[in-house]
Design a protein around this motif. Structure first.
Motif, PDB file in Angstrom:
ATOM      1  N   LEU A  22      35.898  32.219  58.401  1.00  0.00           N
ATOM      2  CA  LEU A  22      36.218  33.503  57.776  1.00  0.00           C
ATOM      3  C   LEU A  22      37.379  33.405  56.786  1.00  0.00           C
ATOM      4  CD1 LEU A  22      35.888  36.034  60.741  1.00  0.00           C
ATOM      5  CD2 LEU A  22      34.315  35.660  58.836  1.00  0.00           C
ATOM      6  N   HIS A  23      38.268  32.448  56.995  1.00  0.00           N
ATOM      7  CA  HIS A  23      39.464  32.374  56.151  1.00  0.00           C
ATOM      8  C   HIS A  23      39.136  32.252  54.657  1.00  0.00           C
ATOM      9  CE1 HIS A  23      43.581  31.578  55.005  1.00  0.00           C
ATOM     10  NE2 HIS A  23      43.231  30.423  54.475  1.00  0.00           N
ATOM     11  N   PRO A  24      38.236  31.346  54.236  1.00  0.00           N
ATOM     12  CA  PRO A  24      37.926  31.265  52.801  1.00  0.00           C
ATOM     13  C   PRO A  24      37.325  32.552  52.250  1.00  0.00           C
ATOM     14  CG  PRO A  24      37.165  29.301  53.947  1.00  0.00           C
ATOM     15  CD  PRO A  24      37.536  30.293  55.003  1.00  0.00           C
ATOM     16  N   LEU A  25      36.622  33.299  53.093  1.00  0.00           N
ATOM     17  CA  LEU A  25      36.056  34.572  52.644  1.00  0.00           C
ATOM     18  C   LEU A  25      37.145  35.621  52.461  1.00  0.00           C
ATOM     19  CD1 LEU A  25      33.655  36.518  52.148  1.00  0.00           C
ATOM     20  CD2 LEU A  25      33.573  36.861  54.626  1.00  0.00           C
ATOM     21  N   LEU A  26      38.065  35.691  53.414  1.00  0.00           N
ATOM     22  CA  LEU A  26      39.092  36.733  53.383  1.00  0.00           C
ATOM     23  C   LEU A  26      40.126  36.506  52.282  1.00  0.00           C
ATOM     24  CD1 LEU A  26      39.653  37.178  57.232  1.00  0.00           C
ATOM     25  CD2 LEU A  26      38.410  38.701  55.686  1.00  0.00           C
ATOM     26  N   VAL A  27      40.384  35.254  51.930  1.00  0.00           N
ATOM     27  CA  VAL A  27      41.413  35.004  50.912  1.00  0.00           C
ATOM     28  C   VAL A  27      40.993  35.500  49.536  1.00  0.00           C
ATOM     29  CG1 VAL A  27      42.370  33.015  52.122  1.00  0.00           C
ATOM     30  CG2 VAL A  27      40.569  32.663  50.424  1.00  0.00           C
ATOM     31  N   THR A  28      39.709  35.767  49.345  1.00  0.00           N
ATOM     32  CA  THR A  28      39.283  36.276  48.040  1.00  0.00           C
ATOM     33  C   THR A  28      39.868  37.660  47.762  1.00  0.00           C
ATOM     34  OG1 THR A  28      37.253  37.210  49.000  1.00  0.00           O
ATOM     35  CG2 THR A  28      37.135  34.965  48.150  1.00  0.00           C
ATOM     36  N   ALA A  71      43.606  37.502  56.163  1.00  0.00           N
ATOM     37  CA  ALA A  71      43.310  36.093  55.898  1.00  0.00           C
ATOM     38  C   ALA A  71      44.241  35.176  56.677  1.00  0.00           C
ATOM     39  CB  ALA A  71      43.425  35.813  54.401  1.00  0.00           C
ATOM     40  N   ALA A  72      45.506  35.573  56.808  1.00  0.00           N
ATOM     41  CA  ALA A  72      46.469  34.753  57.541  1.00  0.00           C
ATOM     42  C   ALA A  72      46.096  34.648  59.014  1.00  0.00           C
ATOM     43  CB  ALA A  72      47.869  35.338  57.392  1.00  0.00           C
ATOM     44  N   SER A  73      45.552  35.716  59.574  1.00  0.00           N
ATOM     45  CA  SER A  73      45.155  35.689  60.985  1.00  0.00           C
ATOM     46  C   SER A  73      44.054  34.658  61.219  1.00  0.00           C
ATOM     47  CB  SER A  73      44.682  37.079  61.419  1.00  0.00           C
ATOM     48  OG  SER A  73      45.712  38.040  61.252  1.00  0.00           O
ATOM     49  N   ALA A  74      43.037  34.672  60.354  1.00  0.00           N
ATOM     50  CA  ALA A  74      41.954  33.696  60.489  1.00  0.00           C
ATOM     51  C   ALA A  74      42.440  32.290  60.161  1.00  0.00           C
ATOM     52  CB  ALA A  74      40.791  34.078  59.576  1.00  0.00           C
ATOM     53  N   GLY A  75      43.329  32.173  59.176  1.00  0.00           N
ATOM     54  CA  GLY A  75      43.848  30.863  58.816  1.00  0.00           C
ATOM     55  C   GLY A  75      44.683  30.238  59.917  1.00  0.00           C
ATOM     56  N   MET A  96      50.342  27.254  54.796  1.00  0.00           N
ATOM     57  CA  MET A  96      50.659  28.489  55.508  1.00  0.00           C
ATOM     58  C   MET A  96      52.030  29.028  55.102  1.00  0.00           C
ATOM     59  SD  MET A  96      50.988  29.149  59.625  1.00  0.00           S
ATOM     60  CE  MET A  96      52.478  28.144  59.710  1.00  0.00           C
ATOM     61  N   SER A  97      53.006  28.144  54.962  1.00  0.00           N
ATOM     62  CA  SER A  97      54.356  28.581  54.595  1.00  0.00           C
ATOM     63  C   SER A  97      54.378  29.216  53.211  1.00  0.00           C
ATOM     64  CB  SER A  97      55.320  27.391  54.646  1.00  0.00           C
ATOM     65  OG  SER A  97      55.368  26.831  55.946  1.00  0.00           O
ATOM     66  N   LEU A  98      53.665  28.610  52.277  1.00  0.00           N
ATOM     67  CA  LEU A  98      53.593  29.181  50.934  1.00  0.00           C
ATOM     68  C   LEU A  98      52.913  30.546  50.961  1.00  0.00           C
ATOM     69  CD1 LEU A  98      52.701  26.143  48.642  1.00  0.00           C
ATOM     70  CD2 LEU A  98      54.759  27.547  48.537  1.00  0.00           C
ATOM     71  N   ASN A  99      51.848  30.656  51.730  1.00  0.00           N
ATOM     72  CA  ASN A  99      51.143  31.938  51.808  1.00  0.00           C
ATOM     73  C   ASN A  99      52.035  33.031  52.385  1.00  0.00           C
ATOM     74  OD1 ASN A  99      48.749  31.036  50.704  1.00  0.00           O
ATOM     75  ND2 ASN A  99      47.846  30.504  52.672  1.00  0.00           N
ATOM     76  N   LEU A 100      52.799  32.691  53.408  1.00  0.00           N
ATOM     77  CA  LEU A 100      53.705  33.681  53.997  1.00  0.00           C
ATOM     78  C   LEU A 100      54.784  34.086  53.004  1.00  0.00           C
ATOM     79  CD1 LEU A 100      54.130  32.277  57.628  1.00  0.00           C
ATOM     80  CD2 LEU A 100      52.791  34.266  56.902  1.00  0.00           C
ATOM     81  N   ALA A 101      55.341  33.110  52.279  1.00  0.00           N
ATOM     82  CA  ALA A 101      56.377  33.412  51.293  1.00  0.00           C
ATOM     83  C   ALA A 101      55.823  34.289  50.173  1.00  0.00           C
ATOM     84  CB  ALA A 101      56.946  32.117  50.724  1.00  0.00           C
ATOM     85  N   ALA A 136      53.064  30.397  42.863  1.00  0.00           N
ATOM     86  CA  ALA A 136      53.119  29.816  44.209  1.00  0.00           C
ATOM     87  C   ALA A 136      51.782  29.966  44.917  1.00  0.00           C
ATOM     88  CB  ALA A 136      54.227  30.488  45.018  1.00  0.00           C
ATOM     89  N   LEU A 137      51.101  31.070  44.662  1.00  0.00           N
ATOM     90  CA  LEU A 137      49.776  31.284  45.247  1.00  0.00           C
ATOM     91  C   LEU A 137      48.783  30.235  44.749  1.00  0.00           C
ATOM     92  CD1 LEU A 137      47.930  33.188  46.954  1.00  0.00           C
ATOM     93  CD2 LEU A 137      47.466  34.415  44.825  1.00  0.00           C
ATOM     94  N   ALA A 138      48.894  29.866  43.481  1.00  0.00           N
ATOM     95  CA  ALA A 138      48.006  28.842  42.925  1.00  0.00           C
ATOM     96  C   ALA A 138      48.233  27.491  43.602  1.00  0.00           C
ATOM     97  CB  ALA A 138      48.225  28.727  41.419  1.00  0.00           C
ATOM     98  N   VAL A 139      49.499  27.147  43.854  1.00  0.00           N
ATOM     99  CA  VAL A 139      49.803  25.893  44.554  1.00  0.00           C
ATOM    100  C   VAL A 139      49.233  25.925  45.968  1.00  0.00           C
ATOM    101  CG1 VAL A 139      51.648  24.398  45.407  1.00  0.00           C
ATOM    102  CG2 VAL A 139      51.871  25.507  43.170  1.00  0.00           C
ATOM    103  N   SER A 140      49.396  27.060  46.634  1.00  0.00           N
ATOM    104  CA  SER A 140      48.851  27.205  47.981  1.00  0.00           C
ATOM    105  C   SER A 140      47.330  27.089  47.975  1.00  0.00           C
ATOM    106  CB  SER A 140      49.270  28.555  48.567  1.00  0.00           C
ATOM    107  OG  SER A 140      48.685  28.758  49.829  1.00  0.00           O
ATOM    108  N   GLY A 141      46.698  27.669  46.959  1.00  0.00           N
ATOM    109  CA  GLY A 141      45.248  27.566  46.852  1.00  0.00           C
ATOM    110  C   GLY A 141      44.784  26.133  46.665  1.00  0.00           C
TER     111      GLY A 141
END
Length: 211
Positions: A22-28, A71-75, A96-101, A136-141
């Motif tokens: 589910l994580h790749p679906l939710l991050v969209t 998305a973070a929950s599924a990730g 995960m750290s980048l996504n949270l930041a 930062a989101l692009a790096v996380s992606g």
């Protein structure tokens, strides 16, 4: 190999079934919302009546934050499937750290904008915060893609993947090549063998003349 097989399996039904995380679906949702928000920010500084763009950008940020939490929950459930101490686990921690930041930065940006006046264009500081957060989101992606396509986290194994390339009807390409090779050999043998219609006297003469 056990750690790799473990990383391909869901630790819970909440993470999505095998082969369909589910994580790749939710991050969209956050990626799409925050991308549009940045576009609205830039556009608000280029048009004569920017109020609707500034307000729309604010709500897009809010939608992205809500999607990021899901998305973070599924990730996080997928993270639990990765063996600690491995390169995949370290990449997942940075991811995960980048996504949270990034999510916290957008939460701050959303609060900043709700207190601002939306009559004018998006402020330079708000635009800068969104731009840095998006970078930062692009790096996380990129790291997320590395986890899936390089390390195979939550990706079905090759046996399951091979099912998508099995031809249900007719011979496979390998079978066709084998049949063609067999036909070629048969034709060669037939050409080298004496013809059944060739006169026996001629074959006898050729045999007598040979040493």
């Amino acid at each position: 190999m056990d750690a790799l097989r473990q990383a391909k399996r869901p630790v819970s039904a909440l993470a999505g079934p095998y082969g369909h995380p589910l994580h790749p679906l939710l991050v969209t949702v956050p990626i799409g919302a925050w991308t549009c928000s940045l576009v609205f920010d830039v556009a608000s500084r280029l048009v004569g009546d920017p109020a609707f763009l500034a307000k729309g950008s604010m709500w897009l940020i809010g939608i992205g934050v809500a999607g990021a939490l899901a998305a973070a929950s599924a990730g996080f459930l997928d993270l639990l499937a990765i063996a600690p101490g491995t390169p995949a686990f370290r990449s997942a921690l940075v991811h995960m750290s980048l996504n949270l930041a990034v999510t916290l930065a957008y939460v701050g940006g959303f609060g900043w904008r709700t207190a601002a006046d939306h009559a004018g264009a998006v402020g330079a500081g708000q635009l800068a915060l969104s731009a840095v957060s998006f970078a930062a989101l692009a790096v996380s992606g990129y790291l997320g893609g590395r986890l899936a396509y390089r390390y195979g986290v939550r990706v079905a194994d090759e046996t399951a993947q091979a099912e998508g390339f099995t031809q249900a009807d007719g011979p496979t390409q390998a079978d066709a090549s084998t049949q063609a090779d067999g036909s070629t050999r048969a034709d060669g043998l037939a050409a080298s063998a004496p013809s059944a219609q060739e006169p026996a006297s001629r074959r006898l003469t050729e045999n007598e003349g040979s040493p």
